[in-house]
Scaffold this motif. Structure first.
Motif, PDB file in Angstrom:
ATOM      1  N   UNK A   1      70.960  70.214  49.678  1.00  0.00           N
ATOM      2  CA  UNK A   1      69.995  70.366  50.772  1.00  0.00           C
ATOM      3  C   UNK A   1      70.371  69.565  52.006  1.00  0.00           C
ATOM      4  N   UNK A   2      71.508  68.875  51.978  1.00  0.00           N
ATOM      5  CA  UNK A   2      71.927  68.112  53.146  1.00  0.00           C
ATOM      6  C   UNK A   2      70.994  66.949  53.436  1.00  0.00           C
ATOM      7  N   UNK A   3      70.561  66.864  54.688  1.00  0.00           N
ATOM      8  CA  UNK A   3      69.716  65.754  55.123  1.00  0.00           C
ATOM      9  C   UNK A   3      68.222  66.090  55.083  1.00  0.00           C
ATOM     10  N   UNK A   4      67.852  67.194  54.447  1.00  0.00           N
ATOM     11  CA  UNK A   4      66.446  67.617  54.455  1.00  0.00           C
ATOM     12  C   UNK A   4      65.531  66.589  53.801  1.00  0.00           C
ATOM     13  N   UNK A   5      66.001  65.945  52.732  1.00  0.00           N
ATOM     14  CA  UNK A   5      65.159  64.932  52.086  1.00  0.00           C
ATOM     15  C   UNK A   5      64.895  63.757  53.016  1.00  0.00           C
ATOM     16  N   UNK A   6      65.897  63.357  53.786  1.00  0.00           N
ATOM     17  CA  UNK A   6      65.713  62.251  54.732  1.00  0.00           C
ATOM     18  C   UNK A   6      64.805  62.661  55.883  1.00  0.00           C
ATOM     19  N   UNK A   7      64.922  63.910  56.311  1.00  0.00           N
ATOM     20  CA  UNK A   7      64.042  64.402  57.372  1.00  0.00           C
ATOM     21  C   UNK A   7      62.592  64.470  56.896  1.00  0.00           C
ATOM     22  N   UNK A   8      62.417  64.780  55.618  1.00  0.00           N
ATOM     23  CA  UNK A   8      61.072  64.885  55.053  1.00  0.00           C
ATOM     24  C   UNK A   8      60.343  63.548  55.068  1.00  0.00           C
TER      25      UNK A   8
END
Length: 298
Positions: free
Chosen positions: A56-63
């Protein structure tokens, strides 16, 4: 001289050094570095390994920036760290001063009693304080005392309402650990030569000036160490909150560690839970670095 020569001979033997260092290094790498790297890799994935596991790339950090529950857990952590860390270290220092300068009789027994909570199981301590804070079906110790001394208006569900639950939890954890820091400070006080304090008293130092001008500078390295120990423990807040409040009421005592656990094993979001774990790791590094800077400034 013979002992010094023997030590130099051992320290000059690279095989002997490797024999002592390598086993500990292997354990440290396996128990610290590997899990951190593993969590970092997992933070770029979504779902649970083997079940809907996808990059998912950086999606977890963006969340993290839009997750209200994460922000609430972060605030809980910061409040808890502030209350518990200062309480543990400050009260530990106060108890050590009492042991050193005022407590003349039964000090060994009292030191043992003060340290005893440190070795108690967390679940047992949680059950004990649940009874102390109890309001239904009967008043616990705290509410009974308040009612009997005419402070009926102060009687309340201490761990059953969001406004007091975190404070009640903090009091419990300060009580548990202050004996540990009292013993550390007491050992440091014993290492301070009595001649230094006697000379200060002869020069006219009162108790406050003696503490501020002599004891605190000499105790500075130990104080920094205690703050690092306390910070490292409080930033990982989990067991005590689970034992006393279960993270409630609502999310009033849900820490980052508890939210990480719930995200990973409750909601099956191991990738997002790993991201929260990395945040905890970063907070721990930043916090300990800031605390150690005070030592360098001295």
């Amino acid at each position: 001289m013979q002992m010094e020569a023997s030590m130099n001979k051992v320290l000059g033997n690279k095989k002997a050094i490797a024999l002592f260092v390598i086993p500990g290094l292997i354990l440290y790498v396996g128990l610290v570095f590997v899990p951190v790297i593993w969590s970092f890799v997992y933070s770029f994935y979504d779902g649970t390994p083997g079940l809907n596991w996808s990059f998912s790339g950086l999606k977890n950090y963006e969340k993290l920036f839009i997750d209200a529950r994460f922000k609430d857990a972060l605030v809980v952590n910061l409040k808890y760290i502030g209350m518990v860390m200062l309480g543990q270290v400050a009260l530990g220092l106060c108890m050590a001063l009492v042991f050193k300068f005022w407590l003349k009789r039964f000090k060994n027994v009292i030191r043992t009693l003060i340290f005893f909570p440190v070795v108690l199981p967390t679940v047992a301590v949680g059950q004990l304080f649940a009874k102390i804070y109890e309001i239904q079906p009967n008043y616990g110790l705290l509410n009974s005392i308040l009612a009997n001394i005419g402070l009926q208006d102060w009687v309340q569900p201490w761990i059953g309402q969001a406004s007091t639950a975190l404070k009640a939890l903090s009091v419990m954890d300060v009580w548990v650990s202050m004996g540990f820091y009292a013993v550390i400070f007491y050992g440091a006080l014993l290492d301070i030569p009595d001649d230094v304090m006697e000379a200060a008293k002869i020069d006219g130092c009162n108790a406050w000036n003696l503490f501020k001008g002599i004891l605190m500078p000499l105790l500075r390295p130990v104080t920094i160490t205690c703050l690092v120990f306390s910070f490292s423990g409080t930033v990982k807040m989990f067991e005590s909150a689970m034992a006393l409040t279960g993270g409630g009421p609502g999310n009033a005592t849900t820490s980052l560690s508890m939210y990480m656990y719930n995200a990973s094993f409750g909601f099956g979001k191991v990738g997002y839970g790993s991201t929260i774990a990395i945040v905890i790791f970063i907070i721990c590094i930043i916090g300990t670095t800031i605390i150690k800077k005070f030592d360098r400034q001295g």
